[in-house]
Motif scaffolding. Structure first.
Motif, PDB file in Angstrom:
ATOM      1  N   PRO A  23       6.516  -5.952   0.931  1.00  0.00           N
ATOM      2  CA  PRO A  23       7.633  -6.440   0.781  1.00  0.00           C
ATOM      3  C   PRO A  23       8.969  -5.478   1.406  1.00  0.00           C
ATOM      4  O   PRO A  23       9.954  -5.945   1.718  1.00  0.00           O
ATOM      5  N   LEU A  24       8.726  -4.222   1.433  1.00  0.00           N
ATOM      6  CA  LEU A  24       9.575  -3.272   1.778  1.00  0.00           C
ATOM      7  C   LEU A  24       9.918  -3.088   3.153  1.00  0.00           C
ATOM      8  O   LEU A  24       8.907  -3.244   3.869  1.00  0.00           O
ATOM      9  N   PRO A  25      10.885  -2.826   3.699  1.00  0.00           N
ATOM     10  CA  PRO A  25      11.213  -2.456   5.179  1.00  0.00           C
ATOM     11  C   PRO A  25      10.657  -0.962   5.752  1.00  0.00           C
ATOM     12  O   PRO A  25      11.230  -0.438   6.504  1.00  0.00           O
ATOM     13  N   TRP A  26       9.151  -0.969   5.272  1.00  0.00           N
ATOM     14  CA  TRP A  26       8.479   0.202   5.756  1.00  0.00           C
ATOM     15  C   TRP A  26       7.418  -0.101   6.502  1.00  0.00           C
ATOM     16  O   TRP A  26       6.770  -1.425   6.496  1.00  0.00           O
ATOM     17  N   GLN A  27       6.997   0.819   7.503  1.00  0.00           N
ATOM     18  CA  GLN A  27       5.855   0.559   8.348  1.00  0.00           C
ATOM     19  C   GLN A  27       4.628   1.227   7.793  1.00  0.00           C
ATOM     20  O   GLN A  27       4.790   2.371   7.265  1.00  0.00           O
ATOM     21  N   LEU A  28       3.540   0.553   7.552  1.00  0.00           N
ATOM     22  CA  LEU A  28       2.384   0.735   7.033  1.00  0.00           C
ATOM     23  C   LEU A  28       1.342   1.051   8.238  1.00  0.00           C
ATOM     24  O   LEU A  28       1.078  -0.074   8.789  1.00  0.00           O
ATOM     25  N   LEU A  29       0.724   2.062   8.318  1.00  0.00           N
ATOM     26  CA  LEU A  29      -0.337   2.280   9.066  1.00  0.00           C
ATOM     27  C   LEU A  29      -1.532   2.660   8.487  1.00  0.00           C
ATOM     28  O   LEU A  29      -1.652   3.633   7.921  1.00  0.00           O
ATOM     29  N   TRP A  30      -2.574   1.734   8.277  1.00  0.00           N
ATOM     30  CA  TRP A  30      -3.598   1.528   7.212  1.00  0.00           C
ATOM     31  C   TRP A  30      -4.875   1.647   7.972  1.00  0.00           C
ATOM     32  O   TRP A  30      -5.152   0.969   9.107  1.00  0.00           O
ATOM     33  N   HIS A  31      -5.772   2.563   7.667  1.00  0.00           N
ATOM     34  CA  HIS A  31      -6.812   2.966   8.233  1.00  0.00           C
ATOM     35  C   HIS A  31      -8.022   3.162   7.419  1.00  0.00           C
ATOM     36  O   HIS A  31      -7.879   3.547   6.197  1.00  0.00           O
ATOM     37  N   ASP A  32      -9.291   2.637   7.946  1.00  0.00           N
ATOM     38  CA  ASP A  32     -10.398   2.734   7.145  1.00  0.00           C
ATOM     39  C   ASP A  32     -11.562   2.717   8.182  1.00  0.00           C
ATOM     40  O   ASP A  32     -11.517   2.219   9.107  1.00  0.00           O
ATOM     41  N   SER A  33     -12.721   3.620   7.963  1.00  0.00           N
ATOM     42  CA  SER A  33     -13.915   3.760   8.695  1.00  0.00           C
ATOM     43  C   SER A  33     -14.791   2.686   8.483  1.00  0.00           C
ATOM     44  O   SER A  33     -15.687   2.671   9.413  1.00  0.00           O
ATOM     45  N   ARG A  34     -14.757   1.912   7.533  1.00  0.00           N
ATOM     46  CA  ARG A  34     -15.488   0.894   7.244  1.00  0.00           C
ATOM     47  C   ARG A  34     -15.496  -0.434   7.844  1.00  0.00           C
ATOM     48  O   ARG A  34     -14.323  -0.745   7.785  1.00  0.00           O
ATOM     49  N   ALA A  35     -16.444  -1.099   8.461  1.00  0.00           N
ATOM     50  CA  ALA A  35     -16.204  -2.598   9.232  1.00  0.00           C
ATOM     51  C   ALA A  35     -15.909  -3.354   8.135  1.00  0.00           C
ATOM     52  O   ALA A  35     -16.468  -3.416   7.108  1.00  0.00           O
ATOM     53  N   ASP A  36     -14.957  -4.462   8.306  1.00  0.00           N
ATOM     54  CA  ASP A  36     -14.689  -5.483   7.496  1.00  0.00           C
ATOM     55  C   ASP A  36     -14.033  -5.252   6.190  1.00  0.00           C
ATOM     56  O   ASP A  36     -14.703  -5.696   5.265  1.00  0.00           O
TER      57      ASP A  36
END
Length: 306
Positions: free
Chosen positions: A127-140
């Motif tokens: 909900p916040l005016p932040w930018q989230l760059l979300w990473h993960d190496s697992r598929a799906d």
């Protein structure tokens, strides 16, 4: 985008995406001017949406807004444009433009890991005016529900050795972001922290885990060439001091509270935006006369220093 794109659609999208932009509004005119009060244009570092009438005057508004955005300014400014002087246009009128500056996302968070804690934390940030760059190496692994415009989900692809190419993922981060490492694999965690330290431009680095985990990581990272000063910048365990609880939501709350302590504080001031006396002077209407009964335009007030 073209100047023919309507300003309100662009403003809505840019606000939701928390991208830097400025809303320029004509708030008063005198004499012959390209457009009337109420005309608006949205300006970004590389595009414009709608128009204030074109010409050198509009170019000056765009240049002023972009200089302010490049400096990271936010808030409100009132600019005066004498078309025959400052703008060099032959119509010779006078325009006051209100610039509302939005510097973009308040914070940028790089989150490595879409497990239980990562998901809870992403929901808290959403909900916040932040930018989230979300990473993960697992598929799906990411939730089925789509993120909002400020949440970018990125799969860490395998490198030539078949292992997740964390160096490439870290290289794509913006400078000054707050990085949080909480993957499912300790080796991957350590590789990410190593890559983050080699970048050297993160605002903060947090690693989920115990003090014993960090002691083990610290030794191996020191052997990899990282000095004491750099290693001291890694927080492990993460979370605001004094918080207790081991449930994913409880941990996410503690981490979120800690992130809020890194948020830039507003500079305390008695006055913000355009000074009240400047606004009163700018919006003082021209006196009515029988010949100019319909004229309610602003007179020329020099506030270009604001």
């Amino acid at each position: 985008m073209s100047p023919h794109d309507v300003w309100h659609g662009a403003l809505d999208r840019l606000q939701r995406e928390a991208r830097p932009h400025a809303l320029a509004s004509v708030v008063g005119v005198a004499g012959s001017t390209p457009r009337e009060p109420g005309t608006k244009m949205v300006i970004t570092p590389d595009t414009v949406h709608d128009t204030l009438g074109g010409g050198h005057f509009e170019w000056q508004v765009m240049e002023t807004a972009r200089e302010a955005l490049a400096a990271g300014e936010s808030g409100t400014r009132l600019e005066a444009f004498p078309l025959g002087g400052r703008s060099g246009q032959c119509c010779g009128g006078y325009v006051h433009v209100m610039l509302e500056l939005f510097a973009g996302a308040e914070m940028q968070v790089a989150l490595f890991g879409a497990g239980n804690v990562g998901r809870e934390l992403a929901d808290l940030i959403a909900p916040l005016p932040w930018q989230l760059l979300w990473h993960d190496s697992r598929a799906d692994i990411f939730p089925d529900t789509p993120g909002n415009e400020r949440q970018r989900r990125r799969h860490i692809v395998p490198g030539s050795d078949g292992k997740p190419d964390v160096a490439e993922a870290v290289a794509g981060l913006p400078p000054g972001c707050h990085a949080l490492v909480m993957t499912q694999d300790h080796g991957e965690d350590r590789a990410i922290v190593d890559a983050l330290l080699r970048r050297g431009d993160c605002a903060s680095i947090g690693l989920i885990g115990s003090r014993s985990k960090w002691a083990s990581f610290r030794r191996r990272l020191a052997d990899a060439g990282h000095g004491d000063e750099a290693l001291a910048g890694v927080r492990c365990p993460i979370g605001v001091a004094g918080a207790h609880g081991k449930r994913p939501y409880e941990i996410a709350l503690a981490v979120m509270a800690e992130l809020l302590t890194f948020k830039p504080a507003e500079t305390p001031a008695d006055r913000r935006g355009v000074a009240p006396e400047t606004l009163r002077a700018a919006f003082h209407p021209v006196a009515k006369s029988p010949q100019k009964k319909s004229q309610q335009r602003l007179g020329p007030v020099d506030v270009s220093h604001w």
